[in-house]
Every structure is written in structure tokens, then in C-alpha cells.
Write an enzyme that holds these catalytic residues in place. Structure first.
Site, PDB file in Angstrom:
ATOM      1  N   GLU A 137      -1.786  -9.289   3.238  1.00 50.29           N
ATOM      2  CA  GLU A 137      -1.756  -9.874   4.587  1.00 50.29           C
ATOM      3  C   GLU A 137      -3.136 -10.329   5.061  1.00 50.29           C
ATOM      4  OE1 GLU A 137      -1.917  -5.317   5.381  1.00 50.29           O
ATOM      5  OE2 GLU A 137      -1.195  -6.701   3.842  1.00 50.29           O
TER       6      GLU A 137
ATOM      7  N   CYS B  99       0.835  -1.201   0.000  1.00 50.58           N
ATOM      8  CA  CYS B  99       0.000   0.000   0.000  1.00 50.58           C
ATOM      9  C   CYS B  99       0.874   1.258   0.000  1.00 50.58           C
ATOM     10  CB  CYS B  99      -0.978  -0.031   1.174  1.00 50.58           C
ATOM     11  SG  CYS B  99      -2.351   1.144   1.008  1.00 50.58           S
TER      12      CYS B  99
ATOM     13  N   HIS C  79      -3.560  -5.201   0.027  1.00 59.71           N
ATOM     14  CA  HIS C  79      -3.129  -5.726   1.334  1.00 59.71           C
ATOM     15  C   HIS C  79      -3.180  -7.253   1.326  1.00 59.71           C
ATOM     16  CE1 HIS C  79      -2.914  -1.961   3.712  1.00 59.71           C
ATOM     17  NE2 HIS C  79      -3.771  -1.532   2.808  1.00 59.71           N
TER      18      HIS C  79
END
Length: 546
Positions: free
Chosen positions: A509, A381, A507
Site C-alpha cells: 500500500e 503483513c 506493505h
């Protein structure tokens, strides 16, 4: 018909209700049941999207664009429950819905009150999870029993059990058994008081999960059973884990919690299958190789600010049988000391997302150090935007290059506000949120990592790479390896003249699990592992006597 489990907490906050709820979900899934996971949060914010990471930790984003509590990350990492906006309700969201209904005249002139209107809205939120493909809804009630702001939620679940029938509803209370060092004793009195408060509200726990740093004896379990009116077999010990949070489900299973739940709710469940999970935990316990990853950000004091990133790094480490040791690097410290001081001993650098101007120069200096010294680099990001600005300044010769987030009048805005964001005034829930497709360019590192042409990843941002500068950036060697083709937005960049240099606007994750690490994290940790091995080999050769 669905069954319902409510997980409450007592004595103090941060006991691990989210992990306990997620662990229960995992155990029930591993017995062939379909679970739905949900959290009710007592704060008045409509969602955590505008809250400081110092106060709340990370904002976890769902596929459908929900900005939610970080505990939902635990739910997705442990279970396969579909996590959506309906998986997280706050006091603010509940009250907003009720007030909007009142303004539309839906209450037909009634005086709107906490009971029944607010409690009815809370019960409706729980019932939304009871779809046809869910056997058990597990709802975590945030906060601590005794907090004023939690009372409407506790009253709502009391009513819910009465209306649905106690045979379909189960209350699990997580509490603390503190160890008093001076006396050398564990104490049950705080838990007794916590349960007494619940019972005053009208809720009798079916199970007591006791968080403790020391093993409880049989006498203590019997004492808790008697004073809390809970069967002795339903007093479950949850000791502090020694190695990894992924031990928690195994601990609860050893004490028979899954069997208790199946019997109490009369669930048609199969045998428990946990071999792969147990093998994963054993792998973590026996890791002897180490790789050091530097995470350079500005919210480094609080672990929860980058919770999913730290967990995703650990998942990747498990897949390569290497322990990932994270070194937290404050971006402002890099500005003060220089990048080499903080990065010369790490094996890889990750620059995560964030907002605001503070620490930006330190992040860019860290990216430059990684690019120029062959240090494996992963930007996420804002980390990708830093990589683009750094490349524009130091490779393309665009000295004033910047983002309009930090300088609205910068002459070279290589990062700019997205067109759809221009004119947006409200901050909450207005970013580019949720899952979007990304097309990968054949022959790139990103394509080889994912192994397919089209992916879907979750986003949370307002600024993007400015397409006016794409041709100049690529002419100097930057590769744009992923695009959101519908709006021609840059999603992934990489720098081929480097061992491993990848940055993404999304993102990743949020889609990593301990048994299914995200491919980007897996590739990044592997690159860092190879660098660490090369350094050790070089040191070993240089250290040999002539």
C-alpha cells in the site's frame, strides 16, 4: 538555488494541511519544477513507530526505513518527491539530536537553549531537503498555531525566512472558515485571530487557504484580505470535496494558487499540465459499478489507521472503473458472530497488518471462510501470517500451530521471531524496516501480476514464516511465490486452488498512486469485481420470470 514554502495551520487540527501541501507539490511538479516534501511534527516521540494507531493513525514507511507520519503517504501519492527519513522530523528527534551533540561536547560548554540550539537544528533539517535536484522545498508544520509545542518550529521558520531572504521563502496558512448554521453565516473571526497569532510570532502569511463547507463570497474574501493583511487574490478558497481528495489540486489550481507561487518566488516554470489528473477525477465522479471489499482488522474506528490501504483500494478501483466500497469488519465481532455473518455479502476480503493478540482468532476465521468459499483474499503483513497459521491448522492438520508473538511457548511455531530480532530490547525503530528485494517464482500468480522476476517492497515487522515448516506447507498445496533470497525469507504466499488467494509479508500500500495503482491491489480488486459481476448475473437469471 532552492525556494521554500512553509504550510502552517490555524483554528483547529485536521484541516488537511498534508493534502494541501501535497496538492501544491503536484501543481508545481506539473509545471516542470522539482519539489521536495517534508513534515515537521511537534510531538515529543522520536517517531510515530511506537504510537497507538488510535491516536496517530498509520505509520508510513519510507524506502530507507523511516517510520513517519501518514501525511508523507499523501506526498508520495500526489508527487514524485523522494520521501526519506529526512522528510519527517519530530520534536523528539530534534531534541535527541541536540542532546546527543551536547553529550559529545559539540557546543563547547555553551548553555544549550531552545534559541538558538533547537531552532538551529530545525533549520538544518529543512536545509537537508535543499539538494541540487530540488527547486522548491515544501515543509508542512504540524499542529495548530497557538499550541505551545509548535512554538519552536514557528520561531525556526521565522528565523529561516530572515536568513534566506523573504524573496526565497513563502508562508501559506491553512485556516478554517466555520459555518454557523443558526445564523446562516460563514465567520472569519477565528481566521483573523489565527493570523494575528502568527504575526505576533513574526510570520506574515503570503497566502491564506480557507477551508470551508460553503462557498465564500467576494465580500468575505475582501474582509479576510484587509484584516489578515493578505492580498485579495491570495485568499484561496478550499471547499470540502464531494467525491475524492484528488479534487483538491484542481480546486487550488482553479483559484490560481500555482500561478501565485510561481510569481511570488520568481520560479522558472512551464505551463500546467493536468489533463490526466482531471480525467482520473472525472472517472471517479462517474463510477456506476460497485465492488464491496471487507477489511477485517482491529483498528476499525479510525479511518487513518489503514489510510494507505483504503487509498490503494480506491486507486485499483479507478483503474478498473469500479467504485470500491469498503466494509470495515472488527475482528472481535467475527469472533463473536462467526465469519459468515460479516463476509457473506462482500466480494473480497483484505486482512491488513497489526500487532498484538486481540482479534487474532477473528482474523483467522475470516481467512478460513475466504479460502473455503472461493472469496478473493489479500493478506498484508500480519494478514499473511494469519493465512499461514490458518492453513497450517486446517489444511496441514497442525492444530496447535501459532505465532510466537501470541504464544511464546507454542509447540508448532509456524510464525516465529526473525533471528535478527532476537535480543532486541528497544521498541522504537528496531523492526525490519524499509525496502528489500523479493525474487518471484516463475509461473505463479504473483509473477504474472508483477510481470517481472525481481521487485522491491517496503517492510515493517519482526516475525516471519518459520522455514522449518515450509516443506510441510508446500506439500499440502501452499505456494511460496516470493522470497528474499539473501536470508531465505518468505515474502509472498498463494493458494492456487482458489480464484485469487495472495498474501504478502511486506506493505504494498505504500507504493500505490491514483495514476499508478499497485499491481497487487489492482489484481485483487479485479478478482473481486469478477466475483461481483458473477453474483449479479446469477441473481438476474434467477429473478427472471419463468
Amino acid at each position: 538555488m532552492a525556494r521554500y514554502i512553509f504550510v502552517t495551520g490555524g483554528v483547529v487540527s485536521s484541516l488537511g494541511k498534508g493534502l494541501t501541501a501535497a496538492s501544491i507539490g503536484l501543481l508545481l511538479e506539473r509545471r516542470g519544477l522539482r519539489v521536495g516534501m517534508q513534515k515537521l511534527d511537534p510531538y515529543i516521540n522520536v517517531d510515530p513507530g511506537t504510537m497507538s494507531p488510535y491516536q496517530h493513525g498509520e505509520v508510513y514507511v519510507t524506502d530507507d526505513g523511516g517510520e513517519t507520519d501518514l501525511d508523507l503517504g499523501h506526498y508520495e501519492r500526489f508527487t514524485h518527491s523522494p520521501i526519506t527519513k529526512s522528510s519527517n522530523y519530530t520534536t523528539g528527534r530534534i531534541y535527541l539530536s541536540v542532546i546527543e551533540k551536547e553529550r559529545r561536547g559539540e557546543y563547547l560548554g555553551s548553555t544549550v537553549q531552545v534559541v538558538p540550539h533547537i531552532t538551529n537544528e530545525i533549520k538544518a533539517a529543512v536545509l537537508k531537503m535543499a539538494t541540487q535536484d530540488v527547486d522548491v522545498v515544501i515543509t508542512e508544520v504540524g499542529g495548530t498555531v497557538g499550541d505551545i509545542e509548535s512554538l519552536p518550529f514557528l520561531e525556526a521558520i521565522r528565523q529561516f525566512a530572515l536568513e534566506q531572504g523573504r524573496d526565497k521563502v513563502m508562508f501559506i496558512h491553512l485556516t478554517l472558515i466555520p459555518y454557523i448554521k443558526a445564523a446562516g453565516e460563514l465567520k472569519t473571526k477565528p481566521s483573523q485571530h489565527s493570523v494575528a497569532q502568527l504575526r505576533q510570532i513574526g510570520i506574515q502569511p503570503d497566502v491564506l487557504v480557507c477551508r470551508t463547507e460553503r462557498t465564500m463570497g467576494d465580500d468575505m474574501r475582501s474582509k479576510l484580505s484587509m484584516f489578515c493583511n493578505v492580498p485579495r487574490e491570495a485568499v484561496i478558497e478550499e471547499c470540502d470535496v464531494t467525491t475524492t481528495i484528488y479534487e483538491v489540486p484542481l480546486m487550488l489550481q482553479e483559484h490560481g494558487l500555482d500561478e501565485l507561487i510561481v510569481r511570488r518566488l520568481q520560479l522558472s516554470a512551464g505551463e500546467l499540465h493536468m489533463d490526466d489528473w482531471r480525467e482520473m477525477v472525472n472517472t471517479v465522479r462517474n463510477l456506476d459499478e460497485e465492488v464491496v471489499i471487507g477489511v477485517c482488522g482491529k483498528y476499525m474506528q479510525l479511518n487513518d489507521s489503514y489510510k494507505s490501504i483504503y487509498e490503494s483500494l480506491a486507486h485499483a478501483g479507478i483503474s478498473h472503473k469500479v467504485k470500491v466500497r469498503v466494509v470495515k469488519i472488527d475482528a472481535e465481532a467475527v469472533e463473536r458472530d462467526g465469519a459468515e455473518v460479516h463476509l457473506k455479502h462482500v466480494d473480497g476480503l483484505l486482512v491488513p497488518g497489526g500487532f498484538g493478540h486481540r482479534g487474532i482468532q477473528g482474523k483467522m476465521e475470516s481467512v478460513r471462510y475466504a479460502r473455503e468459499n472461493g472469496l478473493p483474499f489479500f493478506g498484508i503483513c500480519l494478514g499473511m501470517q494469519m493465512a499461514v497459521i490458518e492453513f497450517a491448522r486446517n489444511v496441514c492438520g497442525l492444530g496447535p500451530a501459532n505465532s510466537t508473538e501470541f504464544d511464546a511457548d507454542c509447540p508448532v511455531p509456524v510464525i516465529d521471531l526473525m533471528d535478527e530480532q532476537k535480543g532486541v530490547e528497544n521498541k522504537g525503530g528496531t523492526m525490519r524496516l524499509g525496502a528489500y528485494p523479493c525474487t518471484l517464482q516463475s509461473g505463479t500468480l504473483a509473477h504474472s501480476i508483477y510481470g517481472r522476476d525481481l521487485i522491491s517492497e517496503r517492510h515493517r515487522h519482526r516475525f516471519e514464516v518459520n522455514n522449518r515448516y515450509r516443506q510441510l506447507l508446500t506439500a499440502k498445496g501452499l505456494v511460496i511465490s516470493g522470497l528474499y533470497t539473501e536470508k531465505d525469507l518468505v515474502e509472498i504466499i498463494e493458494y492456487p486452488d482458489h480464484p485469487w488467494f495472495v498474501a504478502v509479508q511486506f506493505h504494498p500500500e505504500f507504493q500505490s498512486k491514483p495514476l499508478a495503482p499497485h499491481p497487487l491491489f489492482r489484481g485483487f480488486v479485479r478478482a473481486a469485481q469478477l466475483r461481483a459481476r458473477a453474483k449479479r448475473a446469477k441473481t438476474s437469471v434467477q429473478g427472471e420470470p419463468r
